[in-house]
Design a protein around this motif. Sequence first.
Motif, PDB file in Angstrom:
ATOM      1  N   ARG A 121       0.846  -1.211   0.000  1.00 56.93           N
ATOM      2  CA  ARG A 121       0.000   0.000   0.000  1.00 56.93           C
ATOM      3  C   ARG A 121       0.877   1.256   0.000  1.00 56.93           C
ATOM      4  O   ARG A 121       0.613   2.205  -0.737  1.00 56.93           O
ATOM      5  N   ALA A 122       1.938   1.250   0.795  1.00 52.29           N
ATOM      6  CA  ALA A 122       2.835   2.408   0.864  1.00 52.29           C
ATOM      7  C   ALA A 122       3.544   2.653  -0.470  1.00 52.29           C
ATOM      8  O   ALA A 122       3.663   3.793  -0.920  1.00 52.29           O
ATOM      9  N   GLN A 123       3.998   1.584  -1.110  1.00 51.71           N
ATOM     10  CA  GLN A 123       4.680   1.727  -2.401  1.00 51.71           C
ATOM     11  C   GLN A 123       3.720   2.243  -3.475  1.00 51.71           C
ATOM     12  O   GLN A 123       4.094   3.084  -4.297  1.00 51.71           O
ATOM     13  N   LEU A 124       2.498   1.741  -3.465  1.00 49.40           N
ATOM     14  CA  LEU A 124       1.515   2.196  -4.445  1.00 49.40           C
ATOM     15  C   LEU A 124       1.193   3.676  -4.206  1.00 49.40           C
ATOM     16  O   LEU A 124       1.158   4.467  -5.151  1.00 49.40           O
ATOM     17  N   ALA A 125       0.994   4.044  -2.953  1.00 51.53           N
ATOM     18  CA  ALA A 125       0.695   5.441  -2.618  1.00 51.53           C
ATOM     19  C   ALA A 125       1.824   6.369  -3.086  1.00 51.53           C
ATOM     20  O   ALA A 125       1.570   7.472  -3.567  1.00 51.53           O
ATOM     21  N   ASP A 137      -1.102   1.467 -14.474  1.00 51.32           N
ATOM     22  CA  ASP A 137      -0.032   2.075 -15.264  1.00 51.32           C
ATOM     23  C   ASP A 137       0.986   2.776 -14.361  1.00 51.32           C
ATOM     24  O   ASP A 137       2.187   2.705 -14.603  1.00 51.32           O
ATOM     25  N   ALA A 138       0.498   3.462 -13.330  1.00 48.49           N
ATOM     26  CA  ALA A 138       1.391   4.158 -12.398  1.00 48.49           C
ATOM     27  C   ALA A 138       2.223   3.159 -11.594  1.00 48.49           C
ATOM     28  O   ALA A 138       3.391   3.402 -11.294  1.00 48.49           O
ATOM     29  N   ALA A 139       1.614   2.010 -11.267  1.00 46.86           N
ATOM     30  CA  ALA A 139       2.285   1.012 -10.427  1.00 46.86           C
ATOM     31  C   ALA A 139       3.403   0.288 -11.172  1.00 46.86           C
ATOM     32  O   ALA A 139       4.456   0.015 -10.604  1.00 46.86           O
ATOM     33  N   GLY A 140       3.160  -0.046 -12.428  1.00 47.56           N
ATOM     34  CA  GLY A 140       4.108  -0.887 -13.145  1.00 47.56           C
ATOM     35  C   GLY A 140       3.820  -2.356 -12.843  1.00 47.56           C
ATOM     36  O   GLY A 140       3.124  -2.683 -11.874  1.00 47.56           O
ATOM     37  N   GLN A 141       4.374  -3.246 -13.681  1.00 49.50           N
ATOM     38  CA  GLN A 141       4.045  -4.679 -13.605  1.00 49.50           C
ATOM     39  C   GLN A 141       4.390  -5.323 -12.266  1.00 49.50           C
ATOM     40  O   GLN A 141       3.595  -6.078 -11.711  1.00 49.50           O
ATOM     41  N   ASP A 142       5.590  -5.060 -11.733  1.00 43.31           N
ATOM     42  CA  ASP A 142       6.026  -5.745 -10.508  1.00 43.31           C
ATOM     43  C   ASP A 142       5.153  -5.382  -9.310  1.00 43.31           C
ATOM     44  O   ASP A 142       4.690  -6.256  -8.579  1.00 43.31           O
ATOM     45  N   LEU A 143       4.928  -4.089  -9.122  1.00 44.30           N
ATOM     46  CA  LEU A 143       4.103  -3.656  -7.999  1.00 44.30           C
ATOM     47  C   LEU A 143       2.655  -4.090  -8.201  1.00 44.30           C
ATOM     48  O   LEU A 143       1.990  -4.513  -7.253  1.00 44.30           O
ATOM     49  N   PRO A 198      -0.353  10.879  -7.084  1.00 44.13           N
ATOM     50  CA  PRO A 198      -0.312  12.272  -6.627  1.00 44.13           C
ATOM     51  C   PRO A 198      -0.670  12.328  -5.136  1.00 44.13           C
ATOM     52  O   PRO A 198      -1.466  11.514  -4.655  1.00 44.13           O
ATOM     53  N   GLU A 199      -0.095  13.298  -4.431  1.00 40.96           N
ATOM     54  CA  GLU A 199      -0.182  13.319  -2.970  1.00 40.96           C
ATOM     55  C   GLU A 199      -1.600  13.222  -2.416  1.00 40.96           C
ATOM     56  O   GLU A 199      -1.862  12.434  -1.509  1.00 40.96           O
ATOM     57  N   ASP A 200      -2.545  14.003  -2.948  1.00 37.03           N
ATOM     58  CA  ASP A 200      -3.888  13.962  -2.366  1.00 37.03           C
ATOM     59  C   ASP A 200      -4.553  12.598  -2.565  1.00 37.03           C
ATOM     60  O   ASP A 200      -5.284  12.131  -1.704  1.00 37.03           O
ATOM     61  N   PHE A 201      -4.248  11.930  -3.672  1.00 36.60           N
ATOM     62  CA  PHE A 201      -4.802  10.587  -3.889  1.00 36.60           C
ATOM     63  C   PHE A 201      -4.048   9.544  -3.073  1.00 36.60           C
ATOM     64  O   PHE A 201      -4.636   8.566  -2.613  1.00 36.60           O
ATOM     65  N   ALA A 202      -2.751   9.755  -2.865  1.00 39.52           N
ATOM     66  CA  ALA A 202      -1.969   8.862  -2.005  1.00 39.52           C
ATOM     67  C   ALA A 202      -2.537   8.872  -0.587  1.00 39.52           C
ATOM     68  O   ALA A 202      -2.658   7.815   0.049  1.00 39.52           O
ATOM     69  N   LEU A 203      -2.904  10.039  -0.094  1.00 38.55           N
ATOM     70  CA  LEU A 203      -3.454  10.146   1.268  1.00 38.55           C
ATOM     71  C   LEU A 203      -4.780   9.404   1.382  1.00 38.55           C
ATOM     72  O   LEU A 203      -5.061   8.790   2.412  1.00 38.55           O
ATOM     73  N   ILE A 204      -5.600   9.441   0.335  1.00 35.55           N
ATOM     74  CA  ILE A 204      -6.871   8.693   0.335  1.00 35.55           C
ATOM     75  C   ILE A 204      -6.585   7.196   0.408  1.00 35.55           C
ATOM     76  O   ILE A 204      -7.231   6.467   1.162  1.00 35.55           O
ATOM     77  N   LEU A 205      -5.596   6.744  -0.360  1.00 39.69           N
ATOM     78  CA  LEU A 205      -5.233   5.322  -0.355  1.00 39.69           C
ATOM     79  C   LEU A 205      -4.717   4.896   1.022  1.00 39.69           C
ATOM     80  O   LEU A 205      -5.005   3.801   1.492  1.00 39.69           O
ATOM     81  N   LEU A 206      -3.967   5.780   1.680  1.00 36.44           N
ATOM     82  CA  LEU A 206      -3.357   5.456   2.973  1.00 36.44           C
ATOM     83  C   LEU A 206      -4.334   5.592   4.145  1.00 36.44           C
ATOM     84  O   LEU A 206      -4.075   5.069   5.220  1.00 36.44           O
ATOM     85  N   ALA A 232       1.613  -6.752  -9.617  1.00 36.32           N
ATOM     86  CA  ALA A 232       1.550  -8.172  -9.250  1.00 36.32           C
ATOM     87  C   ALA A 232       1.428  -8.320  -7.731  1.00 36.32           C
ATOM     88  O   ALA A 232       0.658  -9.155  -7.237  1.00 36.32           O
ATOM     89  N   GLN A 233       2.148  -7.498  -6.978  1.00 33.68           N
ATOM     90  CA  GLN A 233       2.069  -7.558  -5.508  1.00 33.68           C
ATOM     91  C   GLN A 233       0.700  -7.082  -5.016  1.00 33.68           C
ATOM     92  O   GLN A 233       0.146  -7.639  -4.067  1.00 33.68           O
ATOM     93  N   VAL A 234       0.167  -6.045  -5.664  1.00 33.64           N
ATOM     94  CA  VAL A 234      -1.160  -5.542  -5.311  1.00 33.64           C
ATOM     95  C   VAL A 234      -2.200  -6.639  -5.550  1.00 33.64           C
ATOM     96  O   VAL A 234      -3.018  -6.940  -4.681  1.00 33.64           O
TER      97      VAL A 234
END
Length: 131
Positions: free
Chosen positions: A44-48, A103-109, A52-60, A111-113
């Motif tokens: 979750r932290a890596q994805l956040a 797209d923002a995460a990339g394939q490796d992340l 963008p910061e305001d959306f990262a805070l919603i995820l966290l 896969a973890q998500v």
Amino acid sequence: MVLRREAFLGQVKERGEYETEQEAQRAARVVLALLGAHLVGEVRAQLAARLPEDFALILLNPLQSAEPLTPERFVRATAAWIEGATEQTATWDVGAVLSTVADAAGQDLLAQVLFQLPAGYDLLFGHPQPT
């Protein structure tokens, strides 16, 4: 690489075929709040960190979920949180937001998500996995 807010919302707006940025923003907020409830720890932290910061805070700081939602229930929950939404429009909203997140995460992340989510979320992210 962190997506800038304008780029992130621009992609969601384009993919969701929204008329306004406000519609894209509303969909992004709801979907990320629900997604955040399903992810834990470093993933979750890596994805956040890639959002963008305001959306990262919603995820966290997600809505609390008592149990992991199946993809179908995730779409239903999204519909319940977006005024005037139906399951069909919510499916569209979820796809627009989660494909941009993928797209923002990339394939490796990504896969973890997906590893942390119930089966079937690969389709919501627009990245079907081989079975």
